[in-house]
Design a protein around this motif. Sequence first.
Motif, PDB file in Angstrom:
ATOM      1  N   GLU A   1       2.031  -2.448 -17.621  1.00 59.05           N
ATOM      2  CA  GLU A   1       1.988  -2.210 -16.324  1.00 59.05           C
ATOM      3  C   GLU A   1       2.581  -3.267 -15.601  1.00 59.05           C
ATOM      4  O   GLU A   1       3.280  -3.059 -14.483  1.00 59.05           O
ATOM      5  CB  GLU A   1       0.419  -2.355 -15.998  1.00 59.05           C
ATOM      6  CG  GLU A   1      -0.268  -1.022 -16.657  1.00 59.05           C
ATOM      7  CD  GLU A   1      -1.631  -0.964 -16.287  1.00 59.05           C
ATOM      8  OE1 GLU A   1      -2.232  -1.701 -15.687  1.00 59.05           O
ATOM      9  OE2 GLU A   1      -2.386   0.106 -16.801  1.00 59.05           O
ATOM     10  N   TYR A   2       2.307  -4.830 -16.011  1.00 55.75           N
ATOM     11  CA  TYR A   2       2.889  -5.818 -15.514  1.00 55.75           C
ATOM     12  C   TYR A   2       4.497  -5.769 -15.526  1.00 55.75           C
ATOM     13  O   TYR A   2       5.383  -5.619 -14.534  1.00 55.75           O
ATOM     14  CB  TYR A   2       2.465  -7.333 -15.975  1.00 55.75           C
ATOM     15  CG  TYR A   2       1.122  -7.354 -15.848  1.00 55.75           C
ATOM     16  CD1 TYR A   2       0.573  -7.158 -14.640  1.00 55.75           C
ATOM     17  CD2 TYR A   2       0.466  -8.137 -16.582  1.00 55.75           C
ATOM     18  CE1 TYR A   2      -0.731  -7.567 -14.423  1.00 55.75           C
ATOM     19  CE2 TYR A   2      -0.901  -8.611 -16.602  1.00 55.75           C
ATOM     20  CZ  TYR A   2      -1.637  -8.234 -15.235  1.00 55.75           C
ATOM     21  OH  TYR A   2      -2.546  -8.610 -15.201  1.00 55.75           O
ATOM     22  N   ILE A   3       5.108  -5.158 -16.568  1.00 54.08           N
ATOM     23  CA  ILE A   3       6.515  -5.059 -16.866  1.00 54.08           C
ATOM     24  C   ILE A   3       6.984  -4.068 -15.543  1.00 54.08           C
ATOM     25  O   ILE A   3       8.300  -4.115 -14.980  1.00 54.08           O
ATOM     26  CB  ILE A   3       6.747  -4.718 -18.107  1.00 54.08           C
ATOM     27  CG1 ILE A   3       6.456  -6.068 -19.026  1.00 54.08           C
ATOM     28  CG2 ILE A   3       8.428  -4.238 -18.408  1.00 54.08           C
ATOM     29  CD1 ILE A   3       6.884  -5.436 -20.548  1.00 54.08           C
ATOM     30  N   ASN A   4       6.153  -2.668 -15.669  1.00 55.52           N
ATOM     31  CA  ASN A   4       6.687  -1.822 -14.849  1.00 55.52           C
ATOM     32  C   ASN A   4       6.613  -2.012 -13.172  1.00 55.52           C
ATOM     33  O   ASN A   4       7.455  -1.906 -12.681  1.00 55.52           O
ATOM     34  CB  ASN A   4       5.881  -0.484 -14.896  1.00 55.52           C
ATOM     35  CG  ASN A   4       5.834   0.250 -16.284  1.00 55.52           C
ATOM     36  OD1 ASN A   4       6.702   0.046 -16.962  1.00 55.52           O
ATOM     37  ND2 ASN A   4       4.652   0.713 -16.658  1.00 55.52           N
ATOM     38  N   ILE A   5       5.515  -2.939 -12.958  1.00 57.26           N
ATOM     39  CA  ILE A   5       5.543  -3.558 -11.599  1.00 57.26           C
ATOM     40  C   ILE A   5       6.828  -4.449 -11.344  1.00 57.26           C
ATOM     41  O   ILE A   5       7.383  -4.353 -10.285  1.00 57.26           O
ATOM     42  CB  ILE A   5       4.243  -4.293 -11.293  1.00 57.26           C
ATOM     43  CG1 ILE A   5       3.048  -3.418 -11.365  1.00 57.26           C
ATOM     44  CG2 ILE A   5       4.153  -5.029 -10.083  1.00 57.26           C
ATOM     45  CD1 ILE A   5       1.714  -4.145 -11.382  1.00 57.26           C
ATOM     46  N   ILE A   6       7.057  -5.492 -12.184  1.00 59.79           N
ATOM     47  CA  ILE A   6       8.147  -6.086 -12.040  1.00 59.79           C
ATOM     48  C   ILE A   6       9.590  -5.543 -11.841  1.00 59.79           C
ATOM     49  O   ILE A   6      10.301  -5.758 -11.182  1.00 59.79           O
ATOM     50  CB  ILE A   6       8.414  -7.173 -13.280  1.00 59.79           C
ATOM     51  CG1 ILE A   6       7.188  -8.482 -13.263  1.00 59.79           C
ATOM     52  CG2 ILE A   6       9.580  -8.136 -13.220  1.00 59.79           C
ATOM     53  CD1 ILE A   6       7.111  -9.099 -14.464  1.00 59.79           C
TER      54      ILE A   6
END
Length: 223
Positions: free
Chosen positions: A96-101
């Motif tokens: 999820e963090y990777i997708n946000i970034i």
Amino acid sequence: FQSTKSIDFIISEIEMPVKNGLDMIKDIHLINESIPFVLLTDKSDSKYMLEAIKLGVSHYVTKPVELDNLLEQLEDICSQKFQLQKFINKEKELQEYINIINNVAIVSTTDTRGIITYVNDIFCKTSGYGENELIGKSHNIIRHPETSKEVFENMWKTIKQGLTWNGKIKNIAKDGSTYYVDANIFPLFYDDNQTIKGYMGVRFLTTDIEIEKRQFKQKVVQN
């Protein structure tokens, strides 16, 4: 066994009147391979243990069954499932963090030589290059000639030591236009957490105000 998601584990005898316990495990594995088994065995069942191990059975209780021993096996299974679920949750959170970034930052990865191995959509849109034009090329493809060598020498010195480098960089797009980024470059490690396998860059475009300040300073110097 129409729905196996709610089954935490199965306790079974090896020798049963209708079907051998190992054959039952094989049938269940066709539906769900992750369900843990606890086999109840006696000394005469030892010939089956090698096959049971091959089927992934790691827990067994000898007969006559002692309750403490059985509970210990079940506690071990529950602990393993809990740790696995924690790992899965962490993986989901990380993704999820990777997708946000990826939705807000310019992201790329390279090998240890600086050859591009991955770029996200924002990288392509900002640089003007297509993904197929970037993968396999040196990251210097977007390096602006006005950026001093000292900046990149310092960056490489830092990340080769396993540290994160932060700084502002002036880049050049495919059409010749320039853009500035706040860059964070950090190493990626193999499983030993020591050997560097590549580098990742996470960059954010600087604001128009910062760009105007740079242009103003350049004009002052020129005047």
